[in-house]
Design an enzyme around this catalytic site. Structure first.
Site, PDB file in Angstrom:
ATOM      1  N   SER A 151     -44.385  13.303  -6.744  1.00 43.15           N
ATOM      2  CA  SER A 151     -45.549  13.927  -7.383  1.00 43.15           C
ATOM      3  C   SER A 151     -46.340  14.756  -6.365  1.00 43.15           C
ATOM      4  O   SER A 151     -45.784  15.675  -5.765  1.00 43.15           O
ATOM      5  CB  SER A 151     -46.406  12.836  -8.046  1.00 43.15           C
ATOM      6  N   ASP A 210     -40.554  12.610 -18.284  1.00 48.59           N
ATOM      7  CA  ASP A 210     -41.793  12.694 -17.499  1.00 48.59           C
ATOM      8  C   ASP A 210     -42.918  13.317 -18.336  1.00 48.59           C
ATOM      9  O   ASP A 210     -42.826  14.477 -18.736  1.00 48.59           O
ATOM     10  CB  ASP A 210     -41.552  13.541 -16.255  1.00 48.59           C
ATOM     11  N   HIS A 249     -42.406   9.386 -15.201  1.00 46.13           N
ATOM     12  CA  HIS A 249     -42.894  10.040 -13.989  1.00 46.13           C
ATOM     13  C   HIS A 249     -42.554   9.271 -12.719  1.00 46.13           C
ATOM     14  O   HIS A 249     -42.760   9.775 -11.628  1.00 46.13           O
ATOM     15  CB  HIS A 249     -44.412  10.220 -14.090  1.00 46.13           C
TER      16      HIS A 249
END
Length: 311
Positions: A107, A243, A271
């Site tokens: 991320s 995601d 995610h």
């Protein structure tokens, strides 16, 4: 193998990190893999992966640093840009005496990893991007809201009233519901991230970091125009096909922009693919490192390519 938490002081600020596979340090210059967490996260997001390496064994030193303002690292305020985070990684590695590393970023950590590879090419052996930021504008509406004016007052009010804690607790309870079993990992991870924001230092770092990379229209910082510089840098992109935070389309686009990129989709993951399937993720990471030679790049080698693009 043992996993231990360590700390170092960088420029007067405490930086915490988790170290695994210390037996790999028997070599004078061990191969090192750095695992960088996402926004509002900590080294704990890598726990399932580190536990898998404990189970199967590992011949590389694994480091999971906690970015300033996150986990047990100091919340110092000031610069929470990708460049500053990349500098922090460089400084930690310099203090520990590691010259070159494979960088794995999840991320926000993916954006930090790309920035690290861009700023310090001579230190980056390989690059692994996991549900990474910095590859397109799309991002969760909740993160866009956190970038709006007034978030620095609204979020502390939610935290002091207990609403943030209640929200995190609600996510934890939802993760235990049989009907939501396939989403339980993502719910637990999101709950842990949300719970971290009940600490003011973490909350301030969250708001400042969000604003550094996200605006009301989506992600503001993109590394796509520089991905051609990864030529010669072994790169793998890992993404959860479900995601909800950063669209999987970013992964497919990155595959076309990164020379010789390897794309691995976790079809049932959200995610946090490394938490959904830590056994597969650990095996992929090991196989990727075993199958590729470390990059040998520096500013001198990159310069001609930058100049050619500008011609």
């Amino acid at each position: 193998m043992s996993t231990t938490r360590q700390t170092r002081t960088l420029h007067g600020a405490r930086m915490s990190y988790v170290e695994a596979c210390p037996d790999a340090v028997r070599d004078e210059d061990p191969e090192v893999v750095v695992l960088v967490h996402g926004i509002a996260g900590s080294a704990e997001t890598w726990t399932p992966v580190l536990q898998e390496f404990e189970r199967t064994g590992c011949d590389r030193l694994l480091l999971a640093p906690e970015l300033l303002g996150h986990g047990e690292s100091a919340g110092v305020g000031g610069d929470y840009s990708l460049g500053a985070y990349a500098n922090g990684l460089r400084d930690l590695l310099a203090v520990l005496g590691h010259r070159r590393v494979t960088v794995v970023g999840h991320s926000l950590g993916g954006g930090v990893a790309m920035q690290f590879a861009y700023q310090f090419p001579e230190m980056c052996s390989r690059l692994v991007l996991v549900s990474s930021g910095g590859l397109g504008r799309g991002v969760s509406p909740l993160l866009r809201l956190a970038s709006l004016p007034g978030a620095e007052w609204v979020l502390p009010a939610l935290a002091s009233s207990g609403l943030l804690w209640l929200g995190a607790r609600g996510l934890q309870l939802a993760a235990a519901l049989p009907a939501l079993t396939e989403h339980s990992v993502s719910l637990r991870e999101t709950a842990r991230h949300a719970a971290s924001l009940t600490e003011r230092a973490h909350l301030d770092a969250f708001v400042d970091t969000v604003r550094a990379v996200i605006g009301p229209g989506g992600q503001r910082v993109s590394g796509t125009d520089r991905l051609y510089l990864t030529e010669g840098l072994p790169t793998m992109v890992v993404w959860g096909a479900r995601d909800p935070v950063i669209p999987v389309g970013h992964a497919r686009r990155a595959e076309t922009l990164i020379p010789h990129a390897r794309l691995e989709l976790f079809e049932k993951a959200g995610h946090f693919p490394h938490c959904d399937e830590p056994d597969r993720f650990a095996a992929l990471l090991t196989e990727f490192c075993d199958a590729t030679a470390p990059a040998d790049l520096d500013v001198t080698s990159i310069g001609p390519r930058v100049a050619a693009r500008g011609a």
